[in-house]
Scaffold this active site. Structure first.
Site, mmCIF file in Angstrom:
data_model
loop_
_atom_site.group_PDB
_atom_site.id
_atom_site.type_symbol
_atom_site.label_atom_id
_atom_site.label_comp_id
_atom_site.label_asym_id
_atom_site.label_seq_id
_atom_site.Cartn_x
_atom_site.Cartn_y
_atom_site.Cartn_z
ATOM 1 N N ARG A 1 0.818 -1.219 0.000
ATOM 2 C CA ARG A 1 0.000 0.000 0.000
ATOM 3 C C ARG A 1 0.851 1.268 0.000
ATOM 4 N NH1 ARG A 1 -5.551 -0.054 1.340
ATOM 5 N NH2 ARG A 1 -6.421 -2.029 0.685
ATOM 6 N N ARG B 1 -2.884 7.117 0.761
ATOM 7 C CA ARG B 1 -3.336 8.337 1.438
ATOM 8 C C ARG B 1 -2.337 8.994 2.371
ATOM 9 N NH1 ARG B 1 -8.946 5.641 3.064
ATOM 10 N NH2 ARG B 1 -7.395 4.028 3.415
ATOM 11 N N ARG C 1 -5.670 12.099 -6.494
ATOM 12 C CA ARG C 1 -6.991 11.488 -6.328
ATOM 13 C C ARG C 1 -8.080 12.541 -6.468
ATOM 14 N NH1 ARG C 1 -9.376 8.611 -0.987
ATOM 15 N NH2 ARG C 1 -9.817 10.781 -0.528
ATOM 16 N N ASP D 1 -6.799 -1.772 -7.724
ATOM 17 C CA ASP D 1 -7.366 -2.402 -6.534
ATOM 18 C C ASP D 1 -7.707 -3.837 -6.875
ATOM 19 O OD1 ASP D 1 -8.356 -1.553 -3.702
ATOM 20 O OD2 ASP D 1 -9.812 -2.984 -4.476
ATOM 21 N N TYR E 1 -15.559 -10.596 -0.632
ATOM 22 C CA TYR E 1 -16.287 -9.367 -0.995
ATOM 23 C C TYR E 1 -17.469 -9.673 -1.916
ATOM 24 C CZ TYR E 1 -12.466 -6.667 1.009
ATOM 25 O OH TYR E 1 -11.555 -6.128 1.870
HETATM 26 O O1 CP3 Z 1 0.261 0.838 -3.165
HETATM 27 C C1 CP3 Z 1 -0.293 -0.245 -3.355
HETATM 28 O O2 CP3 Z 1 -0.181 -1.221 -2.587
HETATM 29 C C2 CP3 Z 1 -1.039 -0.440 -4.665
HETATM 30 C C3 CP3 Z 1 -2.415 -0.221 -4.636
HETATM 31 C C4 CP3 Z 1 -3.393 -1.121 -3.879
HETATM 32 C C5 CP3 Z 1 -4.620 -0.617 -3.420
HETATM 33 N N1 CP3 Z 1 -5.364 -1.636 -2.952
HETATM 34 C C6 CP3 Z 1 -5.012 0.790 -3.471
HETATM 35 C C7 CP3 Z 1 -6.102 1.257 -2.610
HETATM 36 C C8 CP3 Z 1 -3.386 -2.489 -3.612
HETATM 37 C C9 CP3 Z 1 -2.289 -3.499 -3.857
HETATM 38 C C10 CP3 Z 1 -4.646 -2.800 -3.042
HETATM 39 C C11 CP3 Z 1 -5.040 -4.170 -2.665
HETATM 40 C C12 CP3 Z 1 -6.258 -4.358 -1.875
HETATM 41 N N2 CP3 Z 1 -7.468 -3.739 -1.989
HETATM 42 C C13 CP3 Z 1 -6.381 -5.363 -0.895
HETATM 43 C C14 CP3 Z 1 -5.328 -6.354 -0.547
HETATM 44 C C15 CP3 Z 1 -4.168 -5.715 0.138
HETATM 45 C C16 CP3 Z 1 -4.273 -5.611 1.592
HETATM 46 O O3 CP3 Z 1 -4.123 -4.476 2.105
HETATM 47 O O4 CP3 Z 1 -4.462 -6.628 2.249
HETATM 48 C C17 CP3 Z 1 -7.689 -5.282 -0.366
HETATM 49 C C18 CP3 Z 1 -8.267 -6.149 0.713
HETATM 50 C C19 CP3 Z 1 -8.366 -4.271 -1.070
HETATM 51 C C20 CP3 Z 1 -9.786 -3.869 -0.939
HETATM 52 C C21 CP3 Z 1 -9.917 -2.468 -0.558
HETATM 53 N N3 CP3 Z 1 -9.543 -1.383 -1.317
HETATM 54 C C22 CP3 Z 1 -10.426 -1.955 0.666
HETATM 55 C C23 CP3 Z 1 -10.919 -2.820 1.803
HETATM 56 C C24 CP3 Z 1 -10.362 -0.569 0.582
HETATM 57 C C25 CP3 Z 1 -10.893 0.430 1.565
HETATM 58 C C26 CP3 Z 1 -10.089 0.455 2.811
HETATM 59 C C27 CP3 Z 1 -9.414 1.757 2.940
HETATM 60 O O5 CP3 Z 1 -8.221 1.736 3.297
HETATM 61 O O6 CP3 Z 1 -10.059 2.787 2.733
HETATM 62 C C28 CP3 Z 1 -9.764 -0.223 -0.648
HETATM 63 C C29 CP3 Z 1 -9.477 1.124 -1.114
HETATM 64 C C30 CP3 Z 1 -8.078 1.417 -1.565
HETATM 65 N N4 CP3 Z 1 -7.291 0.624 -2.341
HETATM 66 C C31 CP3 Z 1 -7.372 2.616 -1.307
HETATM 67 C C32 CP3 Z 1 -6.138 2.521 -1.967
HETATM 68 C C33 CP3 Z 1 -5.066 3.574 -2.055
HETATM 69 C C34 CP3 Z 1 -7.908 3.779 -0.535
HETATM 70 C C35 CP3 Z 1 -8.783 4.546 -1.443
HETATM 71 C C36 CP3 Z 1 -8.696 6.027 -1.205
HETATM 72 O O7 CP3 Z 1 -9.424 6.482 -0.336
HETATM 73 O O8 CP3 Z 1 -7.898 6.688 -1.902
#
Ligand code: CP3
Length: 343
Positions: free
Chosen positions: A23, A27, A36, A73, A151
């Protein structure tokens, strides 16, 4: 030019142990928040190759990591299989029509057809290949079929997994049908990421710990291995990283043809080394909250280096970086990893 990250995945000698953070594009970076906002929302950002490329590169320039992870994502896959996806502020992802019946599964788009719809991901990868420095690796990724299925069945994140577990114990055939269909799409999806230019791929099984240890293989690991082995057969030069989060009881049973095992922060690295270190390169595993303190970070990095001695290892966090971590602490983590492991 050889890439230090790819070399480390294959246990080749490197000048120091490479480092990246799960990640890492996100943010905690004000620069990310700006892009974003420009995109309007998170999904628009995933769908816009030019902006997705920009945020993918940000942590390389700002934090100094050795690899970029594609900005996208895991949930774009079920989205392109035909499930409507929303990201609601403060609540996270929502599928408003979760899978309930066999007919719901049959209605999903499968195989290469679904994978072919993720054109914006492949476009982002192609742009990244033009823009990334030659010595930095690009990591493509997917969610594991189990994590994606949670999901697709629950319709959102869950603490109890009660709906998918009800299916697991009372209608396992239906769960397997979903997992098989997702596995087929993901094989093509990963293959297309590699063809577009991904240097490495990682499979995230973020919700592995929801499955009881004796059933983890049946409902998750074997599908991850099927994907990994499909890729290793066709693309042996592309390292495959497996990240099943929170399954220390399964370490003895880990099998399959892949290169790197991602160790989460709850699993002692010394235990993972004892069980898996001779067979797989290990990635990880600093507890991400240590990033709140530079001292706590340095101590952990030194401890990890002590255990791994720079052999068969890639530095990373044991799960994703949190949004309120100060950027300078992330920079400190990366530079400490390089300092302690420099040969
Ligand atoms: O930098 C990186 O790692 C690359 C980008 C990336 C994102 N999501 C961006 C993201 C990766 C590899 C993911 C994978 C992801 N997405 C996983 C598996 C990784 C892990 O952390 O275990 C999961 C379970 C998801 C599903 C998901 N996406 C959730 C549950 C959420 C909301 C939770 C939150 O933190 O708000 C997201 C949103 C998400 N994916 C964001 C980002 C940068 C936040 C969105 C934002 O508000 O900008």
């Amino acid at each position: 030019m050889s890439k230090i990250f790819v070399d480390a995945c294959f246990r080749k000698p490197t000048p120091y142990t490479p480092v990246w953070m799960m990640r890492q594009a996100g943010r905690y970076l004000p620069e990310y928040m700006k892009v974003r906002a420009q995109a309007g929302n998170f999904l628009n950002l995933c769908h816009n190759p030019k902006l997705a490329c920009e945020v993918t590169i940000q942590p390389l320039d700002i934090v100094g990591v050795d690899a970029a992870i594609l900005f996208s994502d895991i949930l774009v896959v079920p989205n392109e299989m035909g499930m409507h996806l929303d990201f609601i502020k403060g609540e996270g992802p929502i599928f408003k029509d979760p899978i309930v019946t066999e007919a719901d599964v049959d209605a999903l788009i499968g195989g290469e057809e679904a994978a072919s719809k993720l054109t914006y991901v492949y476009e982002t990868i192609k742009l990244l290949k033009e823009q990334l420095p030659q010595d930095k690796a690009l990591i493509g990724f997917t969610g594991a079929p189990w994590t994606l299925a949670t999901y697709m069945i629950e319709g959102q994140g869950t603490k109890t997994y009660n709906i998918c577990k009800k299916m697991m114990y009372s209608n396992p055939q239906l769960l397997h049908k979903i997992l098989k269909k997702v596995t087929e799409v993901v094989k093509f999806y990963m293959e297309k990421q590699i063809q577009a230019g991904a240097d490495v791929v990682q499979i995230f099984d973020s919700w592995a710990a929801a499955i009881e240890p004796g059933m983890y293989d049946e409902f998750s690991w074997k599908y991850m291995v099927e994907i990994a082995e499909y890729l290793k057969e066709k693309y042996p030069h592309i390292p495959v990283i497996m990240f099943p989060k929170g399954i220390p009881a399964f370490l003895d049973k880990v099998y399959g043809n892949f290169d790197v095992f991602g160790v989460d922060w709850g699993t002692p690295l010394s235990l993972a080394k004892e069980k898996l270190g001779s067979k797989y390169v290990l990635q990880g595993n600093m507890e991400p909250c240590r990033l709140y303190s530079k001292d706590a970070t340095t101590k952990c990095v030194e401890g990890i280096q002590n255990i791994m001695q720079g052999e068969g290892h890639i530095f990373n966090l044991g799960h994703g970086i949190l949004p309120d971590v100060p950027v300078e602490n992330a920079i400190h983590f990366v530079s400490e990893c390089k300092r302690v492991s420099k040969k």
